[in-house]
Design a protein around this motif. Structure first.
Motif, mmCIF file in Angstrom:
data_model
loop_
_atom_site.group_PDB
_atom_site.id
_atom_site.type_symbol
_atom_site.label_atom_id
_atom_site.label_comp_id
_atom_site.label_asym_id
_atom_site.label_seq_id
_atom_site.Cartn_x
_atom_site.Cartn_y
_atom_site.Cartn_z
ATOM 1 N N VAL A 97 -6.652 -3.474 12.011
ATOM 2 C CA VAL A 97 -5.395 -2.724 11.895
ATOM 3 C C VAL A 97 -5.327 -2.022 10.546
ATOM 4 O O VAL A 97 -5.008 -0.827 10.453
ATOM 5 N N THR A 98 -5.630 -2.763 9.469
ATOM 6 C CA THR A 98 -5.578 -2.175 8.138
ATOM 7 C C THR A 98 -6.650 -1.109 7.962
ATOM 8 O O THR A 98 -6.421 -0.093 7.293
ATOM 9 N N LEU A 99 -7.812 -1.310 8.560
ATOM 10 C CA LEU A 99 -8.865 -0.298 8.473
ATOM 11 C C LEU A 99 -8.445 0.991 9.173
ATOM 12 O O LEU A 99 -8.739 2.088 8.684
ATOM 13 N N ARG A 100 -7.755 0.873 10.313
ATOM 14 C CA ARG A 100 -7.248 2.075 10.988
ATOM 15 C C ARG A 100 -6.202 2.769 10.124
ATOM 16 O O ARG A 100 -6.204 4.004 10.005
ATOM 17 N N LEU A 101 -5.308 1.983 9.525
ATOM 18 C CA LEU A 101 -4.289 2.557 8.643
ATOM 19 C C LEU A 101 -4.932 3.230 7.445
ATOM 20 O O LEU A 101 -4.530 4.327 7.033
ATOM 21 N N THR A 102 -5.947 2.582 6.874
ATOM 22 C CA THR A 102 -6.651 3.158 5.727
ATOM 23 C C THR A 102 -7.379 4.442 6.120
ATOM 24 O O THR A 102 -7.416 5.409 5.347
ATOM 25 N N LEU A 107 -7.918 10.154 5.602
ATOM 26 C CA LEU A 107 -8.060 11.479 6.220
ATOM 27 C C LEU A 107 -6.985 12.429 5.707
ATOM 28 O O LEU A 107 -7.277 13.594 5.388
ATOM 29 N N ILE A 108 -5.750 11.942 5.615
ATOM 30 C CA ILE A 108 -4.664 12.771 5.085
ATOM 31 C C ILE A 108 -4.926 13.118 3.625
ATOM 32 O O ILE A 108 -4.737 14.270 3.192
ATOM 33 N N GLU A 109 -5.376 12.133 2.859
ATOM 34 C CA GLU A 109 -5.652 12.367 1.444
ATOM 35 C C GLU A 109 -6.729 13.432 1.251
ATOM 36 O O GLU A 109 -6.599 14.329 0.406
ATOM 37 N N VAL A 181 2.631 7.847 4.218
ATOM 38 C CA VAL A 181 3.291 7.259 3.043
ATOM 39 C C VAL A 181 2.255 6.617 2.120
ATOM 40 O O VAL A 181 2.310 6.782 0.896
ATOM 41 N N LEU A 182 1.311 5.906 2.707
ATOM 42 C CA LEU A 182 0.276 5.245 1.910
ATOM 43 C C LEU A 182 -0.589 6.254 1.171
ATOM 44 O O LEU A 182 -1.059 5.987 0.053
ATOM 45 N N ALA A 183 -0.790 7.442 1.772
ATOM 46 C CA ALA A 183 -1.697 8.436 1.193
ATOM 47 C C ALA A 183 -1.030 9.347 0.177
ATOM 48 O O ALA A 183 -1.740 10.022 -0.596
ATOM 49 N N VAL A 241 -10.226 3.488 -2.270
ATOM 50 C CA VAL A 241 -10.230 2.671 -1.054
ATOM 51 C C VAL A 241 -9.592 1.314 -1.330
ATOM 52 O O VAL A 241 -8.783 0.805 -0.541
ATOM 53 N N GLY A 242 -9.948 0.714 -2.464
ATOM 54 C CA GLY A 242 -9.335 -0.561 -2.840
ATOM 55 C C GLY A 242 -7.839 -0.437 -3.047
ATOM 56 O O GLY A 242 -7.077 -1.340 -2.681
ATOM 57 N N GLY A 243 -7.415 0.700 -3.616
ATOM 58 C CA GLY A 243 -5.982 0.931 -3.792
ATOM 59 C C GLY A 243 -5.257 1.051 -2.467
ATOM 60 O O GLY A 243 -4.123 0.579 -2.315
ATOM 61 N N PHE A 244 -5.901 1.672 -1.487
ATOM 62 C CA PHE A 244 -5.300 1.788 -0.160
ATOM 63 C C PHE A 244 -5.108 0.418 0.473
ATOM 64 O O PHE A 244 -4.055 0.115 1.036
#
Length: 308
Positions: A97-102, A107-109, A181-183, A241-244
């Protein structure tokens, strides 16, 4: 190249061991007894407490607990939660789930950040450049948790365009808003970094030479300018990536995403050392591998870079 990769892989070993040791010590030297805390305000049976402490190895010296944990870890055993489930099973459910969110956030970033930065860098000093700089400065000034609650309130609660909570964590469409939001913060940094490198490289000698040779504009920008400008951007993306993954703790909590952020938050509340160390161990491995891939990607972007 092969010798360089082998040397980097060997360097990962002490980093991996040192990181897990630090996290293990931080978790296990916290005050309080996590076993006794399972009873809450109720009186705990000393015999049951002693039995559980023995079951989870908490009655052993700290150094032996760490040695046993690492020995089990190299066999693929991340331990058990206080509820009796295997930590590996918990992570196998939450990490995808987190990998999909990341992936959505990354991709947005990349698309928005590099696109905005390149657009502004090619128009350095003009109104478009100033607008991008102001916009990114505003985004950087807003904390992620504030941006998350604002996006949820406006887009979900007020306008009703999206659901306030993620119901299906396998749906990329539902993960778009928390991923956005995360990006946002990283996207602003990428845009500013790309803009700066584009503006600087536009004044470089190789760019003037390419223009003097009469090369098409799309080739000058797409091949010469873009490749050389992306090297510092790739460095930032690799470390981000770690920050995400870390920022997912906040974002997943806001949008009720059942990923590793929620798993880590619950483990911290219950002081489940095996879960915390297991999640952080996977974090460390992912970051180490990504940093290696980023270093190797430099040679692809700039043929002058060689690894001995």
């Amino acid at each position: 190249m092969g010798r360089y990769v082998a040397r980097r892989l060997l360097q990962m070993i002490p980093v991996f061991i040192g990181t897990t040791l630090i996290i293990f010590l931080m978790v296990h030297i916290l005050p309080g007894d996590p076993i006794r805390a399972m009873w809450g305000d109720k009186a705990a049976d000393p015999a049951q407490v002693a039995s559980l402490r023995h079951e989870f190895g908490l009655d052993q010296p700290l150094w032996k607990q760490y040695v046993d944990y690492m020995a089990n870890l190299f066999q693929g055993d991340f331990g058990k939660t206080f509820g009796g489930r295997q930590v590996l099973d918990e992570m196998s459910e939450s990490f995808p789930v987190t990998l999909r969110l990341t992936a959505v956030a990354m991709l947005i970033e990349i698309i928005v950040g590099i696109g905005l930065g390149a657009w502004a860098g090619l128009r350095a000093g003009k109104a478009a450049d100033t607008g991008v700089l102001i916009f990114t400065l505003i985004v950087i000034s807003i904390p992620v948790f504030v941006l998350g609650f604002l996006a949820r309130f406006v887009l979900a609660d007020t306008l009703g365009w999206v659901a306030p909570n993620v119901q299906d964590s396998t749906s990329y469409a539902q993960l778009f808003l928390p991923g956005f939001v995360l990006a946002m913060l990283s996207m602003a940094y990428v845009a500013r970094l790309t803009r700066t490198t584009f503006a600087e490289n536009l004044r470089a000698d190789y760019m003037r030479t390419a223009m003097a040779k009469g090369l098409p504009r799309h080739r000058i920008i797409g091949v010469h300018l873009l490749r050389n400008s992306l090297i510092p951007v790739i460095t930032f993306l690799g470390t981000d990536v770690g920050g995400f993954i870390g920022g997912a703790v906040v974002t997943e909590g806001i949008f009720n995403v059942q990923g590793v952020g929620n798993l880590l938050f619950k483990a911290l509340q219950q002081r489940e050392g095996s879960t915390i160390v297991g999640v952080v161990t996977v974090f460390v491995l992912v970051i180490l591998v990504i940093n290696l891939l980023v270093d190797l990607l430099y040679a692809v972007l700039d043929p002058r870079i060689r690894y001995a």
